[in-house]
Enzyme design. Structure first.
Site, PDB file in Angstrom:
ATOM      1  N   PHE A 147      -1.634  34.651 -29.190  1.00 57.98           N
ATOM      2  CA  PHE A 147      -1.126  33.390 -28.663  1.00 57.98           C
ATOM      3  C   PHE A 147      -1.252  32.370 -29.803  1.00 57.98           C
ATOM      4  CE2 PHE A 147      -1.251  29.431 -26.309  1.00 57.98           C
ATOM      5  CZ  PHE A 147      -0.218  29.615 -25.417  1.00 57.98           C
ATOM      6  N   TYR A 244      -8.032  29.534 -15.953  1.00 55.96           N
ATOM      7  CA  TYR A 244      -6.944  29.103 -15.054  1.00 55.96           C
ATOM      8  C   TYR A 244      -5.905  30.190 -14.814  1.00 55.96           C
ATOM      9  CZ  TYR A 244      -5.057  27.858 -19.704  1.00 55.96           C
ATOM     10  OH  TYR A 244      -4.683  27.879 -21.017  1.00 55.96           O
ATOM     11  N   LYS A 245      -6.065  31.355 -15.430  1.00 55.63           N
ATOM     12  CA  LYS A 245      -5.090  32.429 -15.195  1.00 55.63           C
ATOM     13  C   LYS A 245      -5.597  33.312 -14.044  1.00 55.63           C
ATOM     14  CE  LYS A 245      -3.729  32.408 -20.089  1.00 55.63           C
ATOM     15  NZ  LYS A 245      -2.431  31.739 -20.017  1.00 55.63           N
TER      16      LYS A 245
HETATM   17  C1  PLP Z   1      -4.273  34.343 -25.244  1.00 51.58           C
HETATM   18  C2  PLP Z   1      -4.292  32.862 -25.023  1.00 51.58           C
HETATM   19  N1  PLP Z   1      -5.170  32.100 -25.704  1.00 51.58           N
HETATM   20  C3  PLP Z   1      -5.210  30.760 -25.521  1.00 51.58           C
HETATM   21  C4  PLP Z   1      -4.359  30.139 -24.629  1.00 51.58           C
HETATM   22  C5  PLP Z   1      -4.326  28.651 -24.413  1.00 51.58           C
HETATM   23  O1  PLP Z   1      -5.430  27.966 -24.775  1.00 51.58           O
HETATM   24  P1  PLP Z   1      -5.749  26.551 -24.096  1.00 51.58           P
HETATM   25  O2  PLP Z   1      -6.362  26.849 -22.755  1.00 51.58           O
HETATM   26  O3  PLP Z   1      -6.643  25.887 -25.032  1.00 51.58           O
HETATM   27  O4  PLP Z   1      -4.470  25.827 -23.890  1.00 51.58           O
HETATM   28  C6  PLP Z   1      -3.447  30.900 -23.907  1.00 51.58           C
HETATM   29  C7  PLP Z   1      -2.542  30.233 -22.950  1.00 51.58           C
HETATM   30  O5  PLP Z   1      -1.728  30.785 -22.275  1.00 51.58           O
HETATM   31  C8  PLP Z   1      -3.415  32.289 -24.110  1.00 51.58           C
HETATM   32  O6  PLP Z   1      -2.541  33.052 -23.446  1.00 51.58           O
END
Ligand code: PLP
Length: 430
Positions: A147, A244-245
């Site tokens: 990501f 939050y997922k």
């Molecule tokens: C693998 C991964 N890392 C990090 C994040 C996002 O990080 P943050 O919660 O700081 O926006 C996501 C968001 O979908 C993600 O899929």
């Protein structure tokens, strides 16, 4: 019951491909739902009628316990108990208390997980902490398919600390570790690829990193709450993840960081906030880290979000993560089979050991197709350039949802409904 689409005879017009599903899928789904040991858990979520929610890998559904918990947090704890809540309602301990609860879902014994801040912030602290645990080593190997925020933060920290990031595709990682392992402080990889849904070999890659003397930083955003992670058993060093997922903590819910017990004493966070101080209310002029995992705390946590998350985690009460995994694989197996029957291509590995809890389907016009799906009550999302993403949280998605969502997808493709002009407009958040 007869359904014109489910029972459609292939091709009214011979030139047009048929995207209709055979009616046996619906029967199979009903049997699978009837035998599902997790079916009752769906009642722990408040999902709107007429919606099939396949985006719990982006924002989890609302757990039924959250509104009341938030009401209590606002009216009683904040409104009545006021500042006394830090002591009387356990606000001060919330980051470690909730961290320990998350720990039970990712295979971490108590005292190794802190909840707070965003995943991006936790990645910053994780990478800095790993580099400081391996002085003299100046390379971090990172996944080019991570990501984006992971790469942005990892490169920023490396730059600040005089280290370098090498982007190495996961397939080449063992060879890279063998070739230049002496220089590698840490590997930083996503446990599940956010786009394709591919699950990485956390155990094998952790062992390969250790053979080279390097540490591991795993981003569990797409695996925490969706499958067993077994952090302790797999000897992981550091991990971060969002809540939050799959964990359904709510929009902007605080993230978490795991630091294995053996590293805590040497873990020197870059973000040395007062909540991580050994004596926070001593108001000392100099920073001294707390002896335990509390040192990974930073500043005042977002308590309302934390208490919402804590209530949300109650949805896992009595739920075995291995049962979650079994159902997740069965749901994604069925989905892959159904979209395959429509003739669509999936990017997600067919092999169970290589699959997370989401399925990526290729389509040349993903935004239009997803907008049409959302209009018909099937909510997923889109990732560039050509991916329709469908996430399956086994706590509230059932087998009939799978078949019905693919039936609707088939209908949208068959009729060309997605070509309507209103679906050409892209929303800001996709
Ligand atoms: C693998 C991964 N890392 C990090 C994040 C996002 O990080 P943050 O919660 O700081 O926006 C996501 C968001 O979908 C993600 O899929």
């Amino acid at each position: 019951m007869s359904d014109p689409l489910l029972n459609a005879v292939a091709g009214d017009s011979p030139a047009r491909p048929s995207f209709a599903l055979d009616s046996t899928y619906r029967t199979r789904a009903a049997e699978l739902d009837a035998a599902d040991p997790l079916a009752h858990v769906r009642e722990r979520f408040l999902l709107p009628a007429g919606v099939i929610y396949l985006d719990g890998n982006s924002l989890g559904a609302l757990p039924a316990a959250v509104p009341e918990a938030l009401n209590d947090a606002v009216h009683r704890q904040w409104g009545t108990d006021l500042i006394r809540s830090w002591n009387a309602n356990g606000w001060w301990e919330a980051p470690t208390r909730i961290g320990d609860t998350i720990g039970t879902l990712v295979g971490a014994a108590p005292g190794q997980v802190v909840c707070g801040d965003s995943t991006s912030v936790q990645i910053f602290n994780a990478v800095a902490g790993a580099l400081r645990l391996r002085p003299g080593r100046t390379v971090v190997l990172a996944d080019p398919d991570s990501f984006p925020t992971d790469l942005y933060l990892t490169e920023s920290v490396a730059d600040l600390l005089g280290a370098k990031v090498r982007r190495v595709p996961v397939a080449e990682l063992p060879a890279a570790l063998r070739a230049e392992g002496d220089a590698v402080a840490a590997i930083a990889y996503n446990h599940v690829d956010y786009r394709s849904g591919a699950l990485r070999d956390l155990r094998g890659l952790t062992a390969a990193a250790h053979d080279a003397g390097a540490l591991t930083i795993w981003d569990l955003c797409h695996s925490a709450g969706a499958l067993p992670v077994d952090l302790d058993a797999n000897d992981v060093d550091i991990a971060v993840g969002c809540s939050y997922k799959y964990l359904s903590g709510g929009p902007g819910a605080p993230a978490f960081i795991y630091v294995a017990a053996r590293h805590i004493a040497g873990f020197a966070p870059a973000l040395t906030g007062w909540h991580g101080h050994a004596n926070p209310f001593g108001m000392e002029a100099g920073y001294a880290p707390a002896p335990g995992i509390e040192r990974a705390r930073i500043g005042t946590p977002p308590l309302l979000s934390m208490l919402a998350l804590e209530a949300a985690l109650g949805a896992y009460e009595g739920v075995d993560m291995r049962a979650v995994r079994t159902k997740s694989l069965a749901l994604t197996d069925l989905f892959i089979e159904c979209v395959g029957a429509l003739g669509l291509e999936t990017l997600t590995p067919a092999e169970h050991a290589l699959r997370g809890s989401q399925v990526a389907v290729r389509h040349s016009e993903p935004h239009a197709v997803m907008s049409a799906l959302i209009d018909r009550g099937v909510i997923g999302d889109v990732r560039p350039p050509d991916v329709l993403r469908f996430g399956f949280n086994p706590l509230y998605v059932g087998y009939a949802d799978v078949v019905e969502s693919v039936r609707i997808l088939g209908d949208i493709l068959e009729t060309g409904a997605y070509k309507d002009a209103r679906y050409a407009v892209r929303a800001t958040v996709t």
